[in-house]
Design an enzyme around this catalytic site. Sequence first.
Site, PDB file in Angstrom:
ATOM      1  N   ASN A  69       0.852  -0.839   0.254  1.00 44.18           N
ATOM      2  CA  ASN A  69       0.250   0.025  -0.121  1.00 44.18           C
ATOM      3  C   ASN A  69       0.743   1.540  -0.130  1.00 44.18           C
ATOM      4  O   ASN A  69       2.030   1.484   1.196  1.00 44.18           O
ATOM      5  CB  ASN A  69      -0.930  -0.321   1.159  1.00 44.18           C
ATOM      6  CG  ASN A  69      -1.772   0.891   1.309  1.00 44.18           C
ATOM      7  OD1 ASN A  69      -1.429   2.272   1.595  1.00 44.18           O
ATOM      8  ND2 ASN A  69      -2.997   0.957   1.152  1.00 44.18           N
ATOM      9  N   SER A 117      -5.153  -0.201  -2.948  1.00 44.85           N
ATOM     10  CA  SER A 117      -5.804   1.019  -2.672  1.00 44.85           C
ATOM     11  C   SER A 117      -7.069   0.979  -1.810  1.00 44.85           C
ATOM     12  O   SER A 117      -8.052  -0.230  -1.834  1.00 44.85           O
ATOM     13  CB  SER A 117      -6.103   1.588  -4.126  1.00 44.85           C
ATOM     14  OG  SER A 117      -5.997   2.480  -3.674  1.00 44.85           O
ATOM     15  N   GLU A 118      -6.856   1.025  -0.565  1.00 44.24           N
ATOM     16  CA  GLU A 118      -7.430   1.155   0.751  1.00 44.24           C
ATOM     17  C   GLU A 118      -9.054   1.584   0.312  1.00 44.24           C
ATOM     18  O   GLU A 118     -10.247   1.080   0.923  1.00 44.24           O
ATOM     19  CB  GLU A 118      -7.166   1.830   1.738  1.00 44.24           C
ATOM     20  CG  GLU A 118      -7.364   3.576   1.535  1.00 44.24           C
ATOM     21  CD  GLU A 118      -5.855   3.660   1.688  1.00 44.24           C
ATOM     22  OE1 GLU A 118      -5.031   3.308   0.522  1.00 44.24           O
ATOM     23  OE2 GLU A 118      -6.083   5.124   1.916  1.00 44.24           O
ATOM     24  N   ASN A 119      -9.123   2.327  -1.043  1.00 47.73           N
ATOM     25  CA  ASN A 119     -10.643   2.028  -1.357  1.00 47.73           C
ATOM     26  C   ASN A 119     -11.263   1.391  -1.837  1.00 47.73           C
ATOM     27  O   ASN A 119     -12.879   0.770  -1.643  1.00 47.73           O
ATOM     28  CB  ASN A 119     -10.806   3.389  -1.815  1.00 47.73           C
ATOM     29  CG  ASN A 119     -10.113   3.191  -3.790  1.00 47.73           C
ATOM     30  OD1 ASN A 119      -9.133   3.246  -3.301  1.00 47.73           O
ATOM     31  ND2 ASN A 119     -10.982   3.716  -4.591  1.00 47.73           N
ATOM     32  N   SER A 163     -11.356  -4.062   2.541  1.00 50.73           N
ATOM     33  CA  SER A 163      -9.802  -3.404   2.659  1.00 50.73           C
ATOM     34  C   SER A 163      -9.646  -3.603   3.537  1.00 50.73           C
ATOM     35  O   SER A 163      -7.924  -3.579   3.462  1.00 50.73           O
ATOM     36  CB  SER A 163     -10.624  -1.544   2.226  1.00 50.73           C
ATOM     37  OG  SER A 163      -8.890  -1.709   0.830  1.00 50.73           O
TER      38      SER A 163
END
Lengths: 232, 232, 218, 218
Positions: D23, D46-48, D88
């Site tokens: 990340n 991608s943490e979304n 996520s």
Amino acid sequence: MKKVVKNADEAIADIRSGTTLMLGGFGLCGIPENAIEALTRADVKELTCISNNAGVDDFGIGLLLQQKKVRKMIASYVGENAEFERQLLSGELEVELIPQGTLATRCMAAGYGMPAVFTPAGVGTEVAQGKEVRRFGDKDYLLEYAFEADFALVKAWKGDTAGNLVFHATARNFNPLMAMAGKVTIAEVEELVPVGQLNPDEIHTPGIYVHRIFQGVNYEKRIEQRTVRAKA
Amino acid sequence: MKKVVKNADEAIADIRSGTTLMLGGFGLCGIPENAIEALTRADVKELTCISNNAGVDDFGIGLLLQQKKVRKMIASYVGENAEFERQLLSGELEVELIPQGTLATRCMAAGYGMPAVFTPAGVGTEVAQGKEVRRFGDKDYLLEYAFEADFALVKAWKGDTAGNLVFHATARNFNPLMAMAGKVTIAEVEELVPVGQLNPDEIHTPGIYVHRIFQGVNYEKRIEQRTVRAKA
Amino acid sequence: MALTKEQIARRIARELQDGYYVNLGIGIPTLVANYIPEGIEVVLQSENGLLGMGPFPLEGEEDPDLINAGKQTITTLPGSVFFDSALSFGMIRAGKVDLTVLGAMEVSDQGDIANWKIPGKMVKGMGGAMDLVASARNIIVAMMHTNPKGESKLLPACTLPLTGIRCVKKIVTELAVLDITPEGFLLLERAPGVSVEDIRSRTAGRLVVKGEVPEMVV
Amino acid sequence: MALTKEQIARRIARELQDGYYVNLGIGIPTLVANYIPEGIEVVLQSENGLLGMGPFPLEGEEDPDLINAGKQTITTLPGSVFFDSALSFGMIRAGKVDLTVLGAMEVSDQGDIANWKIPGKMVKGMGGAMDLVASARNIIVAMMHTNPKGESKLLPACTLPLTGIRCVKKIVTELAVLDITPEGFLLLERAPGVSVEDIRSRTAGRLVVKGEVPEMVV
């Protein structure tokens, strides 16, 4: 990054005696047939198996029980298995029965990095013995800990070489939850496809949770209760 | 069983002032454009909005801020919005900032009937102030409570008349979580299809969580940061 | 005249409302699906991971990947959706399932239920029963009023290991329809030709009878 | 000679291993993606809600439904997968992301990090930063050694509100590569032509120098 292994034997080669395994499936639906069969050929015993059910006498986890490879079974329902009953009554086999939703949620908790969860299932029953009870609002909940398993053995419909998994129908059940919970997760699939073949919107288990993957062979997919209706 | 409503105005007709709303989306991606626009036309104010972001000045939740319909904002990141900043500094608007993963997990907890969850995010920071800290193994966690929201406004790619939802790409984000968490969940979709048109293996949000559904119109789907690369 | 199992199921089916999501246990509860009233749409949840359970498949159309919580082969319906076991019990725990119907070995007059374990017999496990009774918003028990030995199954307190406490809302037996109230079992309806005294004599827990108790319309 | 931002990113990229899930935060960390060593496969999270983040799209191919955590339009790659925000952060919390690279305003010699809030300035929020630092198994901070006023950002204790405690494992600045150890910042490498004394003079926290400190290979 190489997650693809040749077959079940290669996938389970480093499973040792005394290990804690999770095995996906509900009844005989969606069970990791190939991995179980490979375990019958492997020199392992004293296994702790976390699985909703324990198979039947001659299929599923029943095959491991026949060979006395299981020391402890953690499950929600263990009927339909005479050898299981015999070993249990003789004291050869230890059994921990836990509610089905609690089992599922404790797997999920591990996959989500939650050390424990609260569930009302079992409050006021013997399942609550020795457990912390906590009231939220006007309802009591038990504190239940996330499972830790050395290996998770799951079965998916399709998978890709990056370990992404897609399940079919009710064969999904515990498989994606256990896939997230294993320190090492071994997925067997009916069809292994190159990366890019699965739609990224339709993947149930992201490959980050899957360490080894192989295409299984000779799926029997036995039906436990064949029920049909008459043609109208 | 009738979940389909004509449009956004009908869907939000019983939202009253003082209500707590969840709004799906990350940035401007996957936000319930139609429901927000309908709210700008509705006689509601003093709203508490739970949403990862607060939109921009002239789009998303920014439209509600312009009209001073929002009393409190619960979010993880609220940049990109000058009117927001003005109201915050003037004391018209209350803001509670919480970590993004905590926000997501508190929504999920509501949808899973879990009263609270443990997360390490914010341990040792001001986010931990007044919160219960508990150690599991060698790590500290905060006890965070499930959200309660009167209404959840979410946006999906496709939906069917039974309320089943499918999301597309990263427009999924908070939408399925908030869909599960609303006492009343209102889903707007780009395409509303009859039941039977969605593959049951590919549905992200089961209709049991969705109370009202409508096909939205005139989606702008604004891009907040248009970034491109040169042709090779 | 005591109700048949089909009549118990039919009576329970009258509790259904349009739009209900319902979880039906094994045994008599399963039969309820056969008596869903005309004009009412009900979605059946199977806790192994399905909303929108359809009838058994035609011979030759069985899919081993498609079973219900009783491990029987089933089918889907338009609008069906599959999910994993955590989400399945999540929606149950969150109170999204409107009604759960299940069998019982004993029910107490406070609404406690015992239906998973008999000391001295092989214990097969609780499956999803404890989750269902601890979480469901509305629980109807379908069972015989007495056990094979003729002993009442409606007790002041359960004698068998509990499945859940203070959770049952209504009981339908071959003799009566009863609600659980703070005062005990409130007798709502009698099976045709069954007297209040018949019911009282077979009910070991506190029985509340208020005014004239109507006969059930079968 | 102090490293450029690109060189910092390139140095961090050398920490990547085949099969890593990574990340990358906004700023210098994003640049790391441009320097992934040959023969190594890395999957960007991608943490979304995306694993397998690809490059920016070509002009005209932007999809408003497809953005990264910095809200920039991006693309997918073969093997990409989308998921919701809870999963996520679930995979982050469960330690499945091998490496997190992010910027910081301050880091303490115990590994505390401050990067979200400056008292007196408009606070925009922590986004996913607190979740990432509290959960990631391995965190590398990419930042300048000093702030615009010339004050050290490597401190005995952070002065700004904390993002997380005892979580940073390694720091790469324009001057040095340092590990966080129980004794403080352990100097591993110097930027070419930068002396240990230069680094010491710009490091306010405890600095540990063991033997000869090699120059970084840029």
